[in-house]
Design a protein around this motif. Sequence first.
Motif, PDB file in Angstrom:
ATOM      1  N   PRO A 133      -8.639  -7.314  -8.824  1.00 25.05           N
ATOM      2  CA  PRO A 133      -7.708  -6.743  -7.854  1.00 25.05           C
ATOM      3  C   PRO A 133      -8.468  -6.388  -6.575  1.00 25.05           C
ATOM      4  O   PRO A 133      -9.603  -5.945  -6.628  1.00 25.05           O
ATOM      5  N   GLY A 134      -7.849  -6.634  -5.457  1.00 24.99           N
ATOM      6  CA  GLY A 134      -8.491  -6.331  -4.190  1.00 24.99           C
ATOM      7  C   GLY A 134      -9.312  -7.483  -3.632  1.00 24.99           C
ATOM      8  O   GLY A 134      -9.883  -7.367  -2.554  1.00 24.99           O
ATOM      9  N   ALA A 135      -9.367  -8.590  -4.343  1.00 24.35           N
ATOM     10  CA  ALA A 135     -10.172  -9.729  -3.891  1.00 24.35           C
ATOM     11  C   ALA A 135      -9.310 -10.817  -3.247  1.00 24.35           C
ATOM     12  O   ALA A 135      -9.618 -12.009  -3.340  1.00 24.35           O
ATOM     13  N   GLY A 172      -8.481 -16.371  -0.829  1.00 21.28           N
ATOM     14  CA  GLY A 172      -8.253 -17.199   0.351  1.00 21.28           C
ATOM     15  C   GLY A 172      -9.430 -18.124   0.623  1.00 21.28           C
ATOM     16  O   GLY A 172      -9.256 -19.300   0.939  1.00 21.28           O
ATOM     17  N   THR A 173     -10.639 -17.595   0.476  1.00 20.06           N
ATOM     18  CA  THR A 173     -11.835 -18.416   0.675  1.00 20.06           C
ATOM     19  C   THR A 173     -11.905 -19.520  -0.378  1.00 20.06           C
ATOM     20  O   THR A 173     -12.213 -20.674  -0.059  1.00 20.06           O
ATOM     21  N   VAL A 215       0.404 -18.009  -1.225  1.00 21.23           N
ATOM     22  CA  VAL A 215       0.983 -17.650   0.077  1.00 21.23           C
ATOM     23  C   VAL A 215       0.610 -16.213   0.442  1.00 21.23           C
ATOM     24  O   VAL A 215       0.094 -15.468  -0.380  1.00 21.23           O
ATOM     25  N   ARG A 216       0.924 -15.851   1.654  1.00 23.35           N
ATOM     26  CA  ARG A 216       0.672 -14.485   2.115  1.00 23.35           C
ATOM     27  C   ARG A 216       1.588 -13.507   1.385  1.00 23.35           C
ATOM     28  O   ARG A 216       2.638 -13.884   0.859  1.00 23.35           O
ATOM     29  N   SER A 221       1.093 -14.625  -4.270  1.00 23.19           N
ATOM     30  CA  SER A 221       0.325 -14.190  -3.100  1.00 23.19           C
ATOM     31  C   SER A 221      -1.162 -14.221  -3.450  1.00 23.19           C
ATOM     32  O   SER A 221      -1.553 -14.241  -4.623  1.00 23.19           O
ATOM     33  N   TYR A 222      -1.982 -14.186  -2.409  1.00 20.89           N
ATOM     34  CA  TYR A 222      -3.430 -14.137  -2.610  1.00 20.89           C
ATOM     35  C   TYR A 222      -3.800 -12.927  -3.465  1.00 20.89           C
ATOM     36  O   TYR A 222      -4.633 -13.022  -4.366  1.00 20.89           O
TER      37      TYR A 222
END
Length: 171
Positions: A120-122, A127-128, A145-146, A109-110
Amino acid sequence: MTFRYDFAPTPFGDALAVFSDEGIVRFDLSESEDPSVPWLLESVSRQLHAVPEPDPGAADDLTSLLEDYFGGEPVRFDDRLALDWRLAVGFSRTALATICSIEWGQTLSYGEVAVLAGHPGAARAVGTACRLTPFSIIVPVHRVVRSDGTPGHYGAHPERKRFLLDLESHG
Protein backbone atom coordinates in the motif's frame (compact mmCIF):
# COMPACT_ATOMS: atom_id res chain seq x y z
CA MET A 1 20.81 -18.92 -23.14
CA THR A 2 19.93 -17.96 -26.67
CA PHE A 3 17.67 -15.11 -27.66
CA ARG A 4 15.82 -14.66 -30.91
CA TYR A 5 13.45 -12.10 -32.31
CA ASP A 6 10.63 -11.66 -34.77
CA PHE A 7 7.97 -9.04 -35.41
CA ALA A 8 4.23 -9.22 -34.72
CA PRO A 9 1.63 -6.93 -36.26
CA THR A 10 -0.57 -4.73 -34.08
CA PRO A 11 -2.91 -1.83 -34.93
CA PHE A 12 -0.03 0.40 -33.77
CA GLY A 13 2.44 -1.09 -36.24
CA ASP A 14 4.74 -4.08 -36.07
CA ALA A 15 6.10 -4.82 -32.60
CA LEU A 16 9.41 -6.41 -31.69
CA ALA A 17 9.02 -9.78 -29.97
CA VAL A 18 12.13 -11.21 -28.29
CA PHE A 19 12.17 -14.79 -27.05
CA SER A 20 14.50 -16.75 -24.78
CA ASP A 21 14.59 -20.50 -24.28
CA GLU A 22 12.08 -19.93 -21.44
CA GLY A 23 9.51 -17.83 -23.29
CA ILE A 24 8.85 -14.31 -24.48
CA VAL A 25 11.21 -11.92 -22.74
CA ARG A 26 10.24 -8.61 -24.36
CA PHE A 27 7.42 -7.26 -26.49
CA ASP A 28 7.93 -3.69 -27.61
CA LEU A 29 5.60 -1.42 -29.47
CA SER A 30 7.97 0.67 -31.53
CA GLU A 31 8.08 4.44 -31.43
CA SER A 32 9.16 4.25 -35.06
CA GLU A 33 7.31 3.43 -38.24
CA ASP A 34 9.98 0.78 -38.84
CA PRO A 35 10.35 -1.59 -35.85
CA SER A 36 13.60 -2.96 -37.25
CA VAL A 37 15.45 0.28 -36.44
CA PRO A 38 18.79 -0.67 -34.87
CA TRP A 39 18.31 1.26 -31.62
CA LEU A 40 15.36 -0.90 -30.58
CA LEU A 41 17.37 -4.12 -30.85
CA GLU A 42 20.40 -2.38 -29.30
CA SER A 43 18.36 -1.45 -26.23
CA VAL A 44 17.13 -5.03 -25.77
CA SER A 45 20.65 -6.38 -26.36
CA ARG A 46 22.03 -4.12 -23.61
CA GLN A 47 19.34 -5.33 -21.20
CA LEU A 48 19.90 -9.00 -22.03
CA HIS A 49 23.70 -8.75 -22.35
CA ALA A 50 23.28 -10.71 -25.59
CA VAL A 51 22.28 -9.96 -29.16
CA PRO A 52 19.08 -11.73 -30.21
CA GLU A 53 19.22 -13.50 -33.55
CA PRO A 54 16.51 -13.02 -36.18
CA ASP A 55 14.04 -15.92 -36.21
CA PRO A 56 11.24 -15.34 -38.74
CA GLY A 57 8.15 -17.22 -37.58
CA ALA A 58 9.10 -17.18 -33.88
CA ALA A 59 6.16 -14.85 -33.18
CA ASP A 60 3.54 -16.87 -35.09
CA ASP A 61 1.73 -18.08 -31.93
CA LEU A 62 1.85 -14.58 -30.46
CA THR A 63 0.56 -13.12 -33.74
CA SER A 64 -2.41 -15.49 -33.61
CA LEU A 65 -3.18 -14.44 -30.02
CA LEU A 66 -2.88 -10.77 -30.96
CA GLU A 67 -5.30 -11.27 -33.86
CA ASP A 68 -7.81 -12.81 -31.45
CA TYR A 69 -7.25 -10.03 -28.91
CA PHE A 70 -7.60 -7.19 -31.41
CA GLY A 71 -10.61 -9.02 -32.87
CA GLY A 72 -12.37 -8.53 -29.53
CA GLU A 73 -11.67 -11.89 -27.88
CA PRO A 74 -10.74 -11.68 -24.17
CA VAL A 75 -7.27 -13.22 -24.39
CA ARG A 76 -5.24 -13.65 -21.21
CA PHE A 77 -1.76 -13.80 -22.70
CA ASP A 78 0.00 -15.12 -19.59
CA ASP A 79 -2.24 -18.21 -19.67
CA ARG A 80 -1.29 -18.95 -23.28
CA LEU A 81 2.35 -17.80 -23.52
CA ALA A 82 5.38 -18.61 -21.40
CA LEU A 83 6.71 -15.34 -19.98
CA ASP A 84 10.39 -14.96 -19.18
CA TRP A 85 10.37 -12.35 -16.41
CA ARG A 86 14.15 -11.70 -16.34
CA LEU A 87 13.70 -8.02 -17.31
CA ALA A 88 11.23 -7.30 -14.50
CA VAL A 89 12.64 -7.65 -11.00
CA GLY A 90 11.66 -6.83 -7.44
CA PHE A 91 8.46 -4.90 -6.87
CA SER A 92 8.08 -4.21 -10.61
CA ARG A 93 7.71 -7.92 -11.25
CA THR A 94 5.26 -8.28 -8.36
CA ALA A 95 3.20 -5.36 -9.65
CA LEU A 96 3.19 -6.66 -13.23
CA ALA A 97 2.21 -10.16 -12.09
CA THR A 98 -0.65 -8.59 -10.11
CA ILE A 99 -1.73 -6.61 -13.18
CA CYS A 100 -2.01 -9.89 -15.13
CA SER A 101 -4.97 -10.78 -12.89
CA ILE A 102 -7.02 -7.74 -13.97
CA GLU A 103 -9.79 -9.19 -16.10
CA TRP A 104 -10.66 -8.11 -19.65
CA GLY A 105 -12.75 -4.95 -19.58
CA GLN A 106 -11.91 -4.17 -15.95
CA THR A 107 -9.57 -1.54 -14.53
CA LEU A 108 -7.83 -0.92 -11.24
CA SER A 109 -6.13 2.22 -10.00
CA TYR A 110 -2.39 2.37 -9.44
CA GLY A 111 -3.10 2.47 -5.70
CA GLU A 112 -5.38 -0.57 -5.85
CA VAL A 113 -2.67 -2.54 -7.67
CA ALA A 114 -0.14 -1.46 -5.01
CA VAL A 115 -2.44 -2.78 -2.25
CA LEU A 116 -3.02 -6.08 -4.08
CA ALA A 117 0.73 -6.40 -4.66
CA GLY A 118 1.28 -6.09 -0.92
CA HIS A 119 2.69 -2.56 -0.87
CA PRO A 120 0.00 0.00 0.00
CA GLY A 121 1.25 3.46 -0.81
CA ALA A 122 3.41 2.29 -3.71
CA ALA A 123 1.15 3.69 -6.44
CA ARG A 124 4.04 5.60 -8.05
CA ALA A 125 6.12 2.42 -8.14
CA VAL A 126 3.22 0.67 -9.89
CA GLY A 127 3.19 3.51 -12.43
CA THR A 128 6.92 3.03 -13.00
CA ALA A 129 6.45 -0.72 -13.45
CA CYS A 130 3.72 -0.04 -16.01
CA ARG A 131 5.88 2.48 -17.87
CA LEU A 132 8.87 0.12 -17.98
CA THR A 133 7.05 -3.15 -18.59
CA PRO A 134 8.91 -5.51 -20.90
CA PHE A 135 5.54 -6.85 -22.04
CA SER A 136 3.42 -4.21 -23.78
CA ILE A 137 -0.18 -5.47 -24.24
CA ILE A 138 0.78 -8.99 -23.01
CA VAL A 139 0.74 -7.70 -19.43
CA PRO A 140 -2.33 -5.45 -19.53
CA VAL A 141 -0.83 -2.31 -17.97
CA HIS A 142 -3.41 -0.35 -19.96
CA ARG A 143 -5.98 -1.60 -17.42
CA VAL A 144 -4.30 0.42 -14.67
CA VAL A 145 -5.83 3.88 -14.44
CA ARG A 146 -5.66 6.94 -12.22
CA SER A 147 -7.60 7.00 -8.97
CA ASP A 148 -10.16 9.36 -10.53
CA GLY A 149 -10.84 6.78 -13.27
CA THR A 150 -9.13 8.70 -16.07
CA PRO A 151 -6.80 6.61 -18.21
CA GLY A 152 -3.54 8.43 -17.67
CA HIS A 153 -0.63 7.83 -20.02
CA TYR A 154 0.72 4.86 -21.93
CA GLY A 155 4.29 5.84 -22.55
CA ALA A 156 4.11 8.74 -24.95
CA HIS A 157 0.88 7.40 -26.47
CA PRO A 158 -2.22 7.91 -24.32
CA GLU A 159 -4.30 7.34 -27.49
CA ARG A 160 -3.07 3.72 -27.53
CA LYS A 161 -4.26 3.22 -23.97
CA ARG A 162 -7.66 4.68 -24.86
CA PHE A 163 -7.82 2.40 -27.92
CA LEU A 164 -7.12 -0.70 -25.80
CA LEU A 165 -9.60 0.29 -23.07
CA ASP A 166 -12.27 1.02 -25.69
CA LEU A 167 -11.57 -2.32 -27.41
CA GLU A 168 -12.09 -4.18 -24.15
CA SER A 169 -15.16 -2.22 -23.11
CA HIS A 170 -16.95 -3.30 -26.30
CA GLY A 171 -15.91 -6.96 -26.11
